[in-house]
Write an enzyme that holds these catalytic residues in place. Sequence first.
Site, PDB file in Angstrom:
ATOM      1  N   ARG A  30      -4.770 -12.087   3.089  1.00 26.79           N
ATOM      2  CA  ARG A  30      -5.862 -11.431   2.387  1.00 26.79           C
ATOM      3  C   ARG A  30      -5.864 -11.802   0.915  1.00 26.79           C
ATOM      4  O   ARG A  30      -4.834 -11.783   0.248  1.00 26.79           O
ATOM      5  CB  ARG A  30      -5.758  -9.898   2.486  1.00 26.79           C
ATOM      6  CG  ARG A  30      -5.934  -9.258   3.838  1.00 26.79           C
ATOM      7  CD  ARG A  30      -7.303  -9.454   4.477  1.00 26.79           C
ATOM      8  NE  ARG A  30      -8.435  -9.429   3.577  1.00 26.79           N
ATOM      9  CZ  ARG A  30      -9.112  -8.346   3.218  1.00 26.79           C
ATOM     10  NH1 ARG A  30      -8.748  -7.168   3.668  1.00 26.79           N
ATOM     11  NH2 ARG A  30     -10.169  -8.439   2.436  1.00 26.79           N
ATOM     12  N   HIS A  66     -10.264  -1.630  -2.277  1.00 29.81           N
ATOM     13  CA  HIS A  66     -11.102  -0.907  -1.321  1.00 29.81           C
ATOM     14  C   HIS A  66     -11.892   0.184  -2.042  1.00 29.81           C
ATOM     15  O   HIS A  66     -11.376   0.846  -2.939  1.00 29.81           O
ATOM     16  CB  HIS A  66     -10.235  -0.244  -0.247  1.00 29.81           C
ATOM     17  CG  HIS A  66      -9.526  -1.207   0.649  1.00 29.81           C
ATOM     18  ND1 HIS A  66     -10.056  -1.663   1.826  1.00 29.81           N
ATOM     19  CD2 HIS A  66      -8.313  -1.807   0.525  1.00 29.81           C
ATOM     20  CE1 HIS A  66      -9.211  -2.487   2.407  1.00 29.81           C
ATOM     21  NE2 HIS A  66      -8.142  -2.600   1.639  1.00 29.81           N
ATOM     22  N   TYR A 118       0.838  -1.195   0.000  1.00 31.59           N
ATOM     23  CA  TYR A 118       0.000   0.000   0.000  1.00 31.59           C
ATOM     24  C   TYR A 118       0.880   1.255   0.000  1.00 31.59           C
ATOM     25  O   TYR A 118       2.069   1.207   0.338  1.00 31.59           O
ATOM     26  CB  TYR A 118      -0.887   0.033   1.248  1.00 31.59           C
ATOM     27  CG  TYR A 118      -2.076  -0.893   1.211  1.00 31.59           C
ATOM     28  CD1 TYR A 118      -3.232  -0.574   0.505  1.00 31.59           C
ATOM     29  CD2 TYR A 118      -2.058  -2.097   1.918  1.00 31.59           C
ATOM     30  CE1 TYR A 118      -4.322  -1.403   0.487  1.00 31.59           C
ATOM     31  CE2 TYR A 118      -3.155  -2.951   1.909  1.00 31.59           C
ATOM     32  CZ  TYR A 118      -4.288  -2.597   1.191  1.00 31.59           C
ATOM     33  OH  TYR A 118      -5.371  -3.431   1.180  1.00 31.59           O
ATOM     34  N   HIS A 152      -7.998  -7.742  -3.501  1.00 37.02           N
ATOM     35  CA  HIS A 152      -9.187  -6.910  -3.330  1.00 37.02           C
ATOM     36  C   HIS A 152      -8.854  -5.460  -3.606  1.00 37.02           C
ATOM     37  O   HIS A 152      -7.693  -5.051  -3.586  1.00 37.02           O
ATOM     38  CB  HIS A 152      -9.765  -7.043  -1.912  1.00 37.02           C
ATOM     39  CG  HIS A 152      -8.811  -6.605  -0.833  1.00 37.02           C
ATOM     40  ND1 HIS A 152      -7.760  -7.385  -0.392  1.00 37.02           N
ATOM     41  CD2 HIS A 152      -8.736  -5.448  -0.120  1.00 37.02           C
ATOM     42  CE1 HIS A 152      -7.089  -6.746   0.545  1.00 37.02           C
ATOM     43  NE2 HIS A 152      -7.652  -5.563   0.727  1.00 37.02           N
ATOM     44  N   TYR A 186      -2.552  -9.910  -0.760  1.00 35.75           N
ATOM     45  CA  TYR A 186      -1.858  -9.022   0.166  1.00 35.75           C
ATOM     46  C   TYR A 186      -1.421  -9.799   1.407  1.00 35.75           C
ATOM     47  O   TYR A 186      -2.248 -10.397   2.097  1.00 35.75           O
ATOM     48  CB  TYR A 186      -2.762  -7.853   0.573  1.00 35.75           C
ATOM     49  CG  TYR A 186      -2.269  -7.099   1.779  1.00 35.75           C
ATOM     50  CD1 TYR A 186      -1.102  -6.337   1.710  1.00 35.75           C
ATOM     51  CD2 TYR A 186      -2.945  -7.157   2.992  1.00 35.75           C
ATOM     52  CE1 TYR A 186      -0.643  -5.658   2.814  1.00 35.75           C
ATOM     53  CE2 TYR A 186      -2.488  -6.477   4.099  1.00 35.75           C
ATOM     54  CZ  TYR A 186      -1.334  -5.730   4.007  1.00 35.75           C
ATOM     55  OH  TYR A 186      -0.865  -5.058   5.100  1.00 35.75           O
TER      56      TYR A 186
END
Length: 228
Positions: A142, A147, A99, A145, A138
């Site tokens: 995870r 957000h 990120y 995806h 991720y």
Amino acid sequence: MRVNRRRFLYQAATLGTAAFVTPGAFAEQLIRTPRQTEGPFYPDKMPLDVDNDLLIINDAITPAVGEITHLTGRVMDMTGNPVKNALVEIWQVDSNGVYIHTEAPRRNRRDENFQGFGRFETGSKGEYRFRTIKPVRYAGARAAHIHFAINKNGHRLLTTQLYVKNNPDNERDFIFRNSGRASHDLLSAPFKPLPGSEIGELTANFDIVLGKTPEARENDRGRRGWRW
């Protein structure tokens, strides 16, 4: 191959328009898009560019690494009416799973050419569009995806996440799994080859259905109808 940023921004308005239906054409109420956690990595320091093309930062020459994806959809209320002038925000990891947040793990591996965050204001049909990369896994726990946050008049209306449909990692993802099986189709979309693309681009469509805002509920009580 160099990504043509101006060509995307000019032609984006024509992409996916076949999926934009006539407002109010739904005979029954739509199902509200489930809420999902914002997570810890909403940007704490915005990138230099926050437009809807996440592959190129400002007028840089080098694009981000990843599978180019044209992400489109509509923001609607539960009767299918468009929610126009809503601010759609997306954020996701780069192709290395990092990120843009200053506390994100493995920050030293971040793709400096990936914007990581973008915004788009919906049009008269509630439509939005982004150019980004297909999300990747991720940190092991995870599934891939993206957000989403939907805002209107300074208020956050919905926070949710989009997953890759039929990704085997989805069932091992604790947030996706705990959303309940009835929500899984509402939170995922297929990432399909873009017809005619010579460089392997993808397309994905994710429609977002909002519940009533406090303002709309107040309007209902006053019998003045919906007002967004």
